[in-house]
Design a protein around this motif. Structure first.
Motif, PDB file in Angstrom:
ATOM      1  N   LEU A   1      -8.826   5.773   5.313  1.00 23.61           N
ATOM      2  CA  LEU A   1      -8.875   7.004   5.396  1.00 23.61           C
ATOM      3  C   LEU A   1      -8.161   7.537   6.730  1.00 23.61           C
ATOM      4  O   LEU A   1      -8.327   7.081   7.681  1.00 23.61           O
ATOM      5  N   ASN A   2      -7.002   8.374   6.341  1.00 26.40           N
ATOM      6  CA  ASN A   2      -6.031   8.919   7.151  1.00 26.40           C
ATOM      7  C   ASN A   2      -5.956  10.264   7.477  1.00 26.40           C
ATOM      8  O   ASN A   2      -5.729  11.031   6.571  1.00 26.40           O
ATOM      9  N   ALA A   3      -6.506  10.887   8.470  1.00 26.03           N
ATOM     10  CA  ALA A   3      -7.040  10.293   9.583  1.00 26.03           C
ATOM     11  C   ALA A   3      -7.900  11.145  10.520  1.00 26.03           C
ATOM     12  O   ALA A   3      -7.965  12.591  10.433  1.00 26.03           O
ATOM     13  N   LEU A   4      -8.343  10.737  11.512  1.00 28.60           N
ATOM     14  CA  LEU A   4      -9.485  11.263  12.451  1.00 28.60           C
ATOM     15  C   LEU A   4      -8.243  11.643  13.385  1.00 28.60           C
ATOM     16  O   LEU A   4      -7.788  10.732  14.321  1.00 28.60           O
TER      17      LEU A   4
ATOM     18  N   ARG B   1      -0.054   2.623 -12.172  1.00 29.86           N
ATOM     19  CA  ARG B   1       1.242   2.238 -13.060  1.00 29.86           C
ATOM     20  C   ARG B   1       2.156   1.399 -12.330  1.00 29.86           C
ATOM     21  O   ARG B   1       2.851   0.579 -12.964  1.00 29.86           O
ATOM     22  N   HIS B   2       2.567   1.704 -10.935  1.00 34.71           N
ATOM     23  CA  HIS B   2       3.765   0.836 -10.460  1.00 34.71           C
ATOM     24  C   HIS B   2       3.270  -0.278  -9.573  1.00 34.71           C
ATOM     25  O   HIS B   2       4.069  -0.967  -9.005  1.00 34.71           O
ATOM     26  N   GLY B   3       2.031  -0.630  -9.831  1.00 34.05           N
ATOM     27  CA  GLY B   3       1.590  -2.034  -9.239  1.00 34.05           C
ATOM     28  C   GLY B   3       1.253  -2.184  -7.915  1.00 34.05           C
ATOM     29  O   GLY B   3       1.483  -3.216  -7.220  1.00 34.05           O
ATOM     30  N   TYR B   4       1.060  -0.742  -7.079  1.00 31.04           N
ATOM     31  CA  TYR B   4       0.452  -0.901  -5.648  1.00 31.04           C
ATOM     32  C   TYR B   4      -0.964  -1.560  -5.583  1.00 31.04           C
ATOM     33  O   TYR B   4      -1.686  -1.507  -6.564  1.00 31.04           O
ATOM     34  N   ASP B   5      -1.169  -2.221  -4.520  1.00 29.12           N
ATOM     35  CA  ASP B   5      -2.519  -2.625  -4.339  1.00 29.12           C
ATOM     36  C   ASP B   5      -3.399  -1.840  -3.699  1.00 29.12           C
ATOM     37  O   ASP B   5      -4.897  -1.980  -3.746  1.00 29.12           O
ATOM     38  N   TYR B   6      -2.863  -0.893  -2.931  1.00 25.63           N
ATOM     39  CA  TYR B   6      -3.816  -0.207  -1.863  1.00 25.63           C
ATOM     40  C   TYR B   6      -3.284   1.245  -1.703  1.00 25.63           C
ATOM     41  O   TYR B   6      -2.121   1.487  -1.989  1.00 25.63           O
ATOM     42  N   ILE B   7      -4.143   2.229  -1.518  1.00 19.61           N
ATOM     43  CA  ILE B   7      -3.895   3.380  -1.079  1.00 19.61           C
ATOM     44  C   ILE B   7      -4.408   3.947   0.378  1.00 19.61           C
ATOM     45  O   ILE B   7      -5.620   3.495   0.533  1.00 19.61           O
ATOM     46  N   GLU B   8      -3.811   4.624   1.151  1.00 13.30           N
ATOM     47  CA  GLU B   8      -4.279   5.392   2.282  1.00 13.30           C
ATOM     48  C   GLU B   8      -4.455   6.782   1.997  1.00 13.30           C
ATOM     49  O   GLU B   8      -3.695   7.469   1.537  1.00 13.30           O
ATOM     50  N   ILE B   9      -5.764   6.992   1.968  1.00 11.00           N
ATOM     51  CA  ILE B   9      -6.462   8.614   1.592  1.00 11.00           C
ATOM     52  C   ILE B   9      -6.314   9.659   2.606  1.00 11.00           C
ATOM     53  O   ILE B   9      -6.875   9.120   3.671  1.00 11.00           O
ATOM     54  N   ARG B  10      -5.391  10.509   2.370  1.00 12.54           N
ATOM     55  CA  ARG B  10      -5.454  11.621   3.602  1.00 12.54           C
ATOM     56  C   ARG B  10      -6.526  12.487   3.411  1.00 12.54           C
ATOM     57  O   ARG B  10      -7.121  13.014   2.622  1.00 12.54           O
TER      58      ARG B  10
ATOM     59  N   GLY C   1       0.962  -1.425   0.035  1.00  9.40           N
ATOM     60  CA  GLY C   1      -0.139  -0.109  -0.267  1.00  9.40           C
ATOM     61  C   GLY C   1       1.035   1.140  -0.275  1.00  9.40           C
ATOM     62  O   GLY C   1       2.245   1.208   0.231  1.00  9.40           O
ATOM     63  N   PHE C   2       0.231   2.217  -0.175  1.00  9.69           N
ATOM     64  CA  PHE C   2       0.978   3.907  -0.152  1.00  9.69           C
ATOM     65  C   PHE C   2       0.010   4.618   0.413  1.00  9.69           C
ATOM     66  O   PHE C   2      -1.133   4.926   0.291  1.00  9.69           O
ATOM     67  N   ASN C   3       0.842   5.267   1.356  1.00  4.18           N
ATOM     68  CA  ASN C   3       0.198   6.600   2.190  1.00  4.18           C
ATOM     69  C   ASN C   3       0.814   7.775   1.738  1.00  4.18           C
ATOM     70  O   ASN C   3       1.918   8.039   1.247  1.00  4.18           O
ATOM     71  N   GLN C   4      -0.234   8.657   1.558  1.00  3.80           N
ATOM     72  CA  GLN C   4      -0.015   9.843   0.616  1.00  3.80           C
ATOM     73  C   GLN C   4       0.964  10.935   1.321  1.00  3.80           C
ATOM     74  O   GLN C   4       1.263  11.893   0.832  1.00  3.80           O
ATOM     75  N   ALA C   5       1.156  10.702   2.756  1.00  5.93           N
ATOM     76  CA  ALA C   5       2.161  11.439   3.282  1.00  5.93           C
ATOM     77  C   ALA C   5       3.512  11.351   2.561  1.00  5.93           C
ATOM     78  O   ALA C   5       4.393  12.264   2.529  1.00  5.93           O
ATOM     79  N   THR C   6       3.749  10.221   1.886  1.00 10.84           N
ATOM     80  CA  THR C   6       4.914  10.053   1.086  1.00 10.84           C
ATOM     81  C   THR C   6       5.317  11.036  -0.086  1.00 10.84           C
ATOM     82  O   THR C   6       6.257  11.368  -0.371  1.00 10.84           O
ATOM     83  N   THR C   7       4.080  11.362  -0.668  1.00 11.73           N
ATOM     84  CA  THR C   7       4.096  12.420  -1.739  1.00 11.73           C
ATOM     85  C   THR C   7       3.600  13.629  -1.229  1.00 11.73           C
ATOM     86  O   THR C   7       2.705  14.479  -2.056  1.00 11.73           O
TER      87      THR C   7
END
Length: 276
Positions: free
Chosen positions: A65-68, A25-34, A4-10
């Motif tokens: 969903l990140n985060a309360l 494009r780069h094959g991640y399975d999940y994303i954590e949305i800020r 997974g990818f957490n959007q804090a990284t970008t």
């Protein structure tokens, strides 16, 4: 093991639409949305229904969903505002089919007794879990490895989650936060790993315990965190959730977003694939 990818990284060099395109494009399975910045920014231009359709039409899926933030030990007015925000997040989660909402403890210079932190946290998590249950959403408590955070070790967070005793309330195990206040590998080994809902992968420079901040994070495997110890325990305990990379490195924000997303996946996969 899925990644997974957490959007804090970008955080400072991308946006949700771009992150989704690049992660797909780069094959991640999940994303954590800020939800504090990247989702509202997206909704200024696009609809929630468009975002939902994107997930339905592509491989990548929303994981949290990140985060309360600052859920415990609040004034009554602050708590009512928190509940309003949480209810909106539940509506987002319903539309997007997001299984988890990350909840972050209060960070404050005020000294609060541990018994009062625990009492407030347990009561709030009970109420939030009751509100989330009809939506099929689970709560993941993320302890923050800094002296100013009211819940700052794995042991303290796990004790609170055990007291709540609800199958829909668990933990975020962020390797940086685990290291930053010297949480115990043995405590992790003794824990019910089914209570670890989300795993955040990262690493850090070698600063003293208690002085680390998010900006000290580096690519997984390129710092001093005992990732081998953490991941070995998770493997032994049967953890099978995704590993989500979460970095806040200022130098990485100066790179092209695609280069960061690619490098983050490569370094995370290299470390995690040895164990999970």
């Amino acid at each position: 093991m899925k990644l997974g990818f957490n959007q804090a990284t970008t955080l400072e060099n991308s946006n949700l639409a771009t992150d989704l395109e690049l992660c797909e494009r780069h094959g991640y399975d999940y994303i954590e949305i800020r939800t504090m910045d990247k989702l509202p920014e997206y909704l200024e231009q696009y609809s929630l229904q468009r975002l939902s359709a994107y997930f339905q039409e592509n491989h990548i899926k929303p994981y949290a969903l990140n985060a309360l933030v600052y859920f415990n030990n609040r004034s009554e007015d602050e708590y009512q505002q928190l509940l309003k925000e949480f209810k909106q997040m539940l509506e987002y989660a319903k539309e997007l089919q997001v299984p988890y909402i990350v909840v972050v403890p209060l960070v404050t210079k005020e000294k609060i007794l541990k018994k009062d932190i625990k009492a407030s946290s347990v009561a709030v998590l009970h109420e939030l879990a009751e509100l989330a249950a009809p939506y099929g959403v689970k709560l993941a408590v993320e302890f923050v490895g800094h002296p100013d955070c009211t819940i700052n070790t794995f042991e303290q967070a796990y004790d609170i989650v055990q007291k709540v005793d609800n199958p829909n309330v668990g933990l975020v195990l962020d390797c940086f936060h685990f290291h930053a206040m010297n949480s115990s590998i043995e405590a992790l080994r003794q824990a019910d790993i089914s209570k670890v809902f989300i795993l955040h992968m990262d690493d850090t420079e070698d600063f003293p315990i208690g002085s680390l901040v998010d900006e000290d994070r580096v690519w997984p495997g390129q710092g001093v965190i005992d990732l081998e110890g953490i991941l070995s325990v998770l493997k032994e305990s049967g953890f099978d959730g995704p590993a989500t990379v979460e970095l806040f490195r200022p130098e990485y924000y100066e790179m092209k977003a695609e280069d960061v997303i690619k490098k983050a996946k490569e370094t995370t996969a290299e470390v995690v694939s040895k164990y999970l």
